[in-house]
Write a protein that holds these residues in place. Sequence first.
Motif, PDB file in Angstrom:
ATOM      1  N   PHE A   1      65.270  -6.851 112.952  1.00 49.42           N
ATOM      2  CA  PHE A   1      63.942  -7.230 113.425  1.00 49.42           C
ATOM      3  C   PHE A   1      63.205  -8.161 112.453  1.00 49.42           C
ATOM      4  N   LEU A   2      63.832  -8.488 111.333  1.00 48.86           N
ATOM      5  CA  LEU A   2      63.167  -9.338 110.346  1.00 48.86           C
ATOM      6  C   LEU A   2      64.096 -10.426 109.849  1.00 48.86           C
ATOM      7  N   SER A   3      64.741 -11.113 110.792  1.00 49.42           N
ATOM      8  CA  SER A   3      65.752 -12.080 110.409  1.00 49.42           C
ATOM      9  C   SER A   3      65.202 -13.230 109.559  1.00 49.42           C
ATOM     10  N   SER A   4      63.875 -13.469 109.648  1.00 48.24           N
ATOM     11  CA  SER A   4      63.306 -14.600 108.911  1.00 48.24           C
ATOM     12  C   SER A   4      63.000 -14.265 107.443  1.00 48.24           C
ATOM     13  N   VAL A   5      63.224 -13.007 107.062  1.00 43.61           N
ATOM     14  CA  VAL A   5      62.911 -12.594 105.691  1.00 43.61           C
ATOM     15  C   VAL A   5      64.101 -12.862 104.784  1.00 43.61           C
ATOM     16  N   SER A   6      63.843 -13.541 103.667  1.00 41.49           N
ATOM     17  CA  SER A   6      64.925 -13.833 102.721  1.00 41.49           C
ATOM     18  C   SER A   6      65.234 -12.599 101.886  1.00 41.49           C
ATOM     19  N   PRO A   7      66.492 -12.492 101.399  1.00 42.52           N
ATOM     20  CA  PRO A   7      66.831 -11.368 100.520  1.00 42.52           C
ATOM     21  C   PRO A   7      65.912 -11.320  99.288  1.00 42.52           C
ATOM     22  N   GLU A   8      65.528 -12.494  98.777  1.00 38.89           N
ATOM     23  CA  GLU A   8      64.638 -12.559  97.603  1.00 38.89           C
ATOM     24  C   GLU A   8      63.294 -11.886  97.915  1.00 38.89           C
ATOM     25  N   GLU A   9      62.786 -12.191  99.113  1.00 37.33           N
ATOM     26  CA  GLU A   9      61.512 -11.616  99.547  1.00 37.33           C
ATOM     27  C   GLU A   9      61.642 -10.092  99.667  1.00 37.33           C
ATOM     28  N   ALA A  10      62.727  -9.671 100.281  1.00 40.70           N
ATOM     29  CA  ALA A  10      62.968  -8.241 100.479  1.00 40.70           C
ATOM     30  C   ALA A  10      63.097  -7.511  99.142  1.00 40.70           C
ATOM     31  N   VAL A  11      63.730  -8.153  98.175  1.00 40.04           N
ATOM     32  CA  VAL A  11      63.875  -7.552  96.844  1.00 40.04           C
ATOM     33  C   VAL A  11      62.495  -7.296  96.237  1.00 40.04           C
ATOM     34  N   LYS A  12      61.582  -8.274  96.410  1.00 44.03           N
ATOM     35  CA  LYS A  12      60.208  -8.132  95.893  1.00 44.03           C
ATOM     36  C   LYS A  12      59.525  -6.894  96.466  1.00 44.03           C
ATOM     37  N   GLY A  14      60.781  -4.208  97.154  1.00 43.75           N
ATOM     38  CA  GLY A  14      61.308  -3.025  96.483  1.00 43.75           C
ATOM     39  C   GLY A  14      60.694  -2.804  95.112  1.00 43.75           C
ATOM     40  N   GLU A  15      60.017  -3.830  94.578  1.00 42.11           N
ATOM     41  CA  GLU A  15      59.435  -3.724  93.234  1.00 42.11           C
ATOM     42  C   GLU A  15      58.186  -2.850  93.225  1.00 42.11           C
ATOM     43  N   SER A  16      57.359  -2.995  94.250  1.00 35.77           N
ATOM     44  CA  SER A  16      56.172  -2.145  94.316  1.00 35.77           C
ATOM     45  C   SER A  16      55.635  -2.085  95.738  1.00 35.77           C
ATOM     46  N   PHE A  17      54.968  -0.976  96.017  1.00 38.03           N
ATOM     47  CA  PHE A  17      54.367  -0.763  97.326  1.00 38.03           C
ATOM     48  C   PHE A  17      53.304  -1.835  97.590  1.00 38.03           C
ATOM     49  N   ASP A  18      52.570  -2.193  96.526  1.00 41.57           N
ATOM     50  CA  ASP A  18      51.558  -3.248  96.617  1.00 41.57           C
ATOM     51  C   ASP A  18      52.146  -4.558  97.102  1.00 41.57           C
TER      52      ASP A  18
END
Length: 132
Positions: A1-12, A14-18
Amino acid sequence: FLSSVSPEEAVKWGESFDKLLSEKAGLDAFTKFLKTEFSEENIEFWIACEDYKRSKTSHELLPKAKTIYETFIQKDAPKEVNLDFQTKEATSQSMEHPILTTFDAAQNTVYRLMEQDSYPRFLRSDPYLSLL
């Protein structure tokens, strides 16, 4: 459902809820995840509070405060969020004269609940892991 999200963005995310909540795509992904757990009232309440704090005039505050209170806080509200007695009580009392900080304590409680509970589950969920 989020094909436009880059792995780099997704990794971010994971760094914080904020970081997750500060990006529209992250907020959307988290909201969709909460819907699968039937707990989207938490993020809806958080979003409503963010919007409330952007109110420019005091006459905007009253109707918004009333809506938030009736939807999420009062007993048997349709999307009642899980608040401790003290927070609920303090919020109820400040409803007589709503100000910009009326929902801060309740919003912080719900934020911490999501951060400690739903967020770690989100990070382990298939839709999130498939983005990485």
